[in-house]
Write a protein that holds these residues in place. Structure first.
Motif, mmCIF file in Angstrom:
data_model
loop_
_atom_site.group_PDB
_atom_site.id
_atom_site.type_symbol
_atom_site.label_atom_id
_atom_site.label_comp_id
_atom_site.label_asym_id
_atom_site.label_seq_id
_atom_site.Cartn_x
_atom_site.Cartn_y
_atom_site.Cartn_z
ATOM 1 N N PRO A 184 4.243 -16.285 7.978
ATOM 2 C CA PRO A 184 4.798 -17.527 7.874
ATOM 3 C C PRO A 184 4.863 -17.577 6.252
ATOM 4 C CG PRO A 184 2.565 -17.728 8.693
ATOM 5 C CD PRO A 184 3.005 -16.435 8.935
ATOM 6 N N PRO A 185 5.324 -18.730 5.699
ATOM 7 C CA PRO A 185 5.612 -19.198 4.051
ATOM 8 C C PRO A 185 4.266 -19.749 3.793
ATOM 9 C CG PRO A 185 6.851 -20.629 5.347
ATOM 10 C CD PRO A 185 6.525 -19.533 6.344
ATOM 11 N N GLY A 186 3.855 -19.787 2.676
ATOM 12 C CA GLY A 186 2.720 -20.456 1.843
ATOM 13 C C GLY A 186 1.543 -19.450 1.449
ATOM 14 N N GLU A 187 0.579 -19.951 1.306
ATOM 15 C CA GLU A 187 -0.506 -18.960 0.549
ATOM 16 C C GLU A 187 -1.973 -19.507 1.026
ATOM 17 O OE1 GLU A 187 -0.126 -18.616 -3.589
ATOM 18 O OE2 GLU A 187 1.803 -18.545 -3.798
ATOM 19 N N THR A 188 -1.951 -19.890 2.437
ATOM 20 C CA THR A 188 -3.330 -20.308 2.919
ATOM 21 C C THR A 188 -3.943 -19.037 3.193
ATOM 22 O OG1 THR A 188 -2.446 -20.093 5.002
ATOM 23 C CG2 THR A 188 -2.126 -22.253 4.036
ATOM 24 N N PRO A 189 -5.331 -19.208 3.305
ATOM 25 C CA PRO A 189 -6.329 -18.093 3.482
ATOM 26 C C PRO A 189 -5.579 -17.290 4.966
ATOM 27 C CG PRO A 189 -7.519 -19.851 3.235
ATOM 28 C CD PRO A 189 -6.278 -20.344 3.184
ATOM 29 N N ALA A 190 -5.166 -17.851 5.938
ATOM 30 C CA ALA A 190 -4.562 -17.059 6.826
ATOM 31 C C ALA A 190 -3.231 -16.294 6.677
ATOM 32 C CB ALA A 190 -4.044 -18.210 8.203
ATOM 33 N N VAL A 191 -2.474 -16.850 5.746
ATOM 34 C CA VAL A 191 -1.257 -16.117 5.276
ATOM 35 C C VAL A 191 -1.497 -14.986 4.652
ATOM 36 C CG1 VAL A 191 0.813 -16.369 4.048
ATOM 37 C CG2 VAL A 191 0.227 -18.108 5.438
ATOM 38 N N ILE A 192 -2.585 -15.304 3.637
ATOM 39 C CA ILE A 192 -3.066 -14.250 2.810
ATOM 40 C C ILE A 192 -3.636 -12.809 3.736
ATOM 41 C CG2 ILE A 192 -4.739 -13.408 1.068
ATOM 42 C CD1 ILE A 192 -4.384 -16.291 -0.240
ATOM 43 N N ALA A 193 -4.383 -13.302 4.854
ATOM 44 C CA ALA A 193 -5.016 -12.281 5.497
ATOM 45 C C ALA A 193 -3.812 -11.794 6.222
ATOM 46 C CB ALA A 193 -5.864 -12.739 6.791
ATOM 47 N N CYS A 194 -2.659 -12.410 6.729
ATOM 48 C CA CYS A 194 -1.720 -11.891 7.514
ATOM 49 C C CYS A 194 -0.886 -10.892 6.464
ATOM 50 C CB CYS A 194 -0.618 -13.046 7.956
ATOM 51 S SG CYS A 194 0.748 -12.506 8.697
ATOM 52 N N LEU A 195 -0.840 -11.085 5.404
ATOM 53 C CA LEU A 195 -0.207 -10.201 4.364
ATOM 54 C C LEU A 195 -0.734 -9.030 4.040
ATOM 55 C CD1 LEU A 195 1.109 -13.048 1.990
ATOM 56 C CD2 LEU A 195 2.694 -11.706 3.452
ATOM 57 N N GLN A 196 -1.809 -8.638 4.593
ATOM 58 C CA GLN A 196 -2.639 -7.545 4.414
ATOM 59 C C GLN A 196 -1.823 -6.183 4.456
ATOM 60 O OE1 GLN A 196 -6.210 -7.338 6.216
ATOM 61 N NE2 GLN A 196 -6.989 -5.192 5.461
ATOM 62 N N LYS A 197 -1.043 -6.101 5.408
ATOM 63 C CA LYS A 197 -0.536 -4.725 5.760
ATOM 64 C C LYS A 197 0.521 -4.684 4.553
ATOM 65 C CE LYS A 197 -0.291 -5.292 10.712
ATOM 66 N NZ LYS A 197 0.717 -5.308 12.032
ATOM 67 N N ASP A 198 0.832 -5.473 3.750
ATOM 68 C CA ASP A 198 1.880 -5.437 2.805
ATOM 69 C C ASP A 198 0.919 -4.526 1.562
ATOM 70 O OD1 ASP A 198 3.959 -6.242 4.239
ATOM 71 O OD2 ASP A 198 3.724 -8.228 3.287
ATOM 72 N N ARG A 199 -0.218 -5.003 1.405
ATOM 73 C CA ARG A 199 -1.049 -4.388 0.371
ATOM 74 C C ARG A 199 -1.639 -2.994 0.611
ATOM 75 N NH1 ARG A 199 -2.554 -9.839 1.015
ATOM 76 N NH2 ARG A 199 -4.580 -9.310 2.318
ATOM 77 N N ARG A 200 -0.881 -2.075 0.120
ATOM 78 C CA ARG A 200 -1.256 -0.827 0.684
ATOM 79 C C ARG A 200 -0.831 0.304 -0.384
ATOM 80 N NH1 ARG A 200 3.925 -2.308 2.387
ATOM 81 N NH2 ARG A 200 5.365 -0.826 2.957
ATOM 82 N N VAL A 201 -1.092 1.495 -0.013
ATOM 83 C CA VAL A 201 -0.494 2.841 -0.846
ATOM 84 C C VAL A 201 -0.113 3.624 0.276
ATOM 85 C CG1 VAL A 201 -1.021 4.770 -2.378
ATOM 86 C CG2 VAL A 201 -2.067 2.325 -3.074
ATOM 87 N N THR A 202 0.911 4.373 0.125
ATOM 88 C CA THR A 202 1.448 5.211 1.126
ATOM 89 C C THR A 202 1.646 6.637 0.436
ATOM 90 O OG1 THR A 202 3.849 4.866 0.904
ATOM 91 C CG2 THR A 202 2.993 3.401 2.488
ATOM 92 N N ILE A 203 1.367 7.776 0.985
ATOM 93 C CA ILE A 203 1.631 8.920 0.560
ATOM 94 C C ILE A 203 2.271 9.647 1.700
ATOM 95 C CG2 ILE A 203 0.374 11.159 -0.015
ATOM 96 C CD1 ILE A 203 -2.051 9.300 -0.374
ATOM 97 N N SER A 204 3.438 10.120 1.164
ATOM 98 C CA SER A 204 4.621 10.883 2.186
ATOM 99 C C SER A 204 4.706 12.386 1.460
ATOM 100 C CB SER A 204 5.884 10.326 2.117
ATOM 101 O OG SER A 204 5.913 9.136 2.336
ATOM 102 N N VAL A 205 4.394 13.304 2.337
ATOM 103 C CA VAL A 205 4.363 14.662 2.288
ATOM 104 C C VAL A 205 5.690 15.474 2.701
ATOM 105 C CG1 VAL A 205 2.995 17.077 2.241
ATOM 106 C CG2 VAL A 205 1.855 14.996 2.083
ATOM 107 N N TYR A 206 6.156 16.094 2.048
ATOM 108 C CA TYR A 206 7.467 16.923 2.243
ATOM 109 C C TYR A 206 7.415 18.426 2.422
ATOM 110 C CZ TYR A 206 9.643 12.175 2.141
ATOM 111 O OH TYR A 206 9.787 10.718 2.145
ATOM 112 N N GLY A 207 8.037 19.079 3.182
ATOM 113 C CA GLY A 207 8.052 20.425 3.026
ATOM 114 C C GLY A 207 9.409 21.081 2.972
ATOM 115 N N ARG A 208 9.491 22.667 3.085
ATOM 116 C CA ARG A 208 10.808 23.203 3.226
ATOM 117 C C ARG A 208 11.340 23.035 4.581
ATOM 118 N NH1 ARG A 208 11.301 26.055 -1.375
ATOM 119 N NH2 ARG A 208 9.223 26.655 -2.473
ATOM 120 N N ASN A 209 12.652 23.068 4.475
ATOM 121 C CA ASN A 209 13.364 23.364 5.802
ATOM 122 C C ASN A 209 13.125 24.601 6.708
ATOM 123 O OD1 ASN A 209 14.666 20.948 5.952
ATOM 124 N ND2 ASN A 209 16.414 21.703 4.307
#
Length: 281
Positions: free
Chosen positions: A256-281
């Protein structure tokens, strides 16, 4: 008596101002038409857009407009509507976007419709051919790989590390990395080394929507670069690693919108680092 007359006069003036404001709001709604979804969609006159003539949109953000987003999330991606539909209650937002085709600028009308819960239910282009400008944005990434070194369409390995596990709040330096995040990176590197034909590793930093886009992009970029340096320091070829930060442009949460503690906790999935590994065909 003079004070009583003066007070009565002020009360009358305030009442008249309130009535005038109510009439103006009612007239505005009547003119703009508290927009409701229609099928087929009805588009406003392009000449009434503000700013006039349209505006260039971040195509990467536009590609992330999906059903289920709320108005705050849509605003963060592509901004407010451009046809005076900002007041509460509207179930339709209209935009006039500009795109480049060679030396020409092409303007396209775009409409977003919301359901009864004010979440995106459908999107439309006035000219269906305008959708090609969004699809074309993905083409350069596929063509950028040198001939003879093509990668698979999908990564052969993919890792997601939560931002809180990797760095303290607002930190991004190598010396501030947390033990839990280091352990996850070490496990990811073991998997990466097991791949004999790795051609490219994409490291992408992400943030939630809270804060300015500029500061979020800078933080996400810094964290991605730190992860790259960590991989290189542990024997991964630097020439195969691309590091980038996209800030809040690629959310995966539905909060939901806003910046309450509950919303900040909900947004945790967005705060991330992704690593994608590619290889040959």
């Amino acid at each position: 008596m003079p004070n009583l007359k003066r007070n009565n006069k002020l009360t009358t003036m305030k009442f008249q101002q309130a009535v005038l404001l109510t009439v103006c709001l009612a007239a505005t709604v009547a003119m703009e038409g508290c927009a409701v979804p229609r099928t087929p969609p009805q588009f406003p006159d392009a000449a009434s857009a503000s700013p006039a003539g349209g505006t260039f949109v971040n195509v990467a953000n536009l590609r992330n407009v999906k059903a289920g987003l709320n108005k705050d999330q849509l605003y963060d991606l592509i901004g407010p509507p451009q046809f005076h539909e900002w007041f509460v209650g509207n179930h339709v937002w209209n935009y006039l976007f500009d795109f480049r085709r060679g030396d020409q600028v092409v303007s396209c009308q775009y409409q977003v419709q919301f359901d009864k819960n004010m979440r995106v239910s459908a999107t439309y282009w006035r000219d269906p051919q305008c959708a090609e400008f969004v699809r074309e944005a993905a083409a350069p990434a596929a063509a950028a790989t040198p001939a003879g070194n093509e990668t698979k369409a999908a990564p052969i390995e993919q890792f997601t590390i939560e931002g809180e596990a990797l760095f303290p709040f607002a930190k991004s330096g190598l010396d501030s990395m947390l033990p839990g995040g280091r352990a996850q990176l070490d496990a990811a590197m073991a998997r990466i080394r097991a791949q004999a034909d790795t051609t490219r590793i994409d490291v992408v930093g992400h943030t939630d929507r809270i804060g300015s886009d500029e500061s979020n992009r800078a933080l996400s970029q810094a964290r991605a670069q730190t992860v790259k340096r960590y991989l290189v320091a542990h024997g991964i070829d630097a020439g195969r690693i691309r590091a980038d930060g996209v800030g809040p442009a690629q959310p995966v949460s539905d909060c939901p919108p806003g910046e309450t503690p509950a919303v900040i906790a909900c947004l945790q999935k967005d705060r991330r680092v992704t690593i994608s590994v590619y290889g040959r065909n």
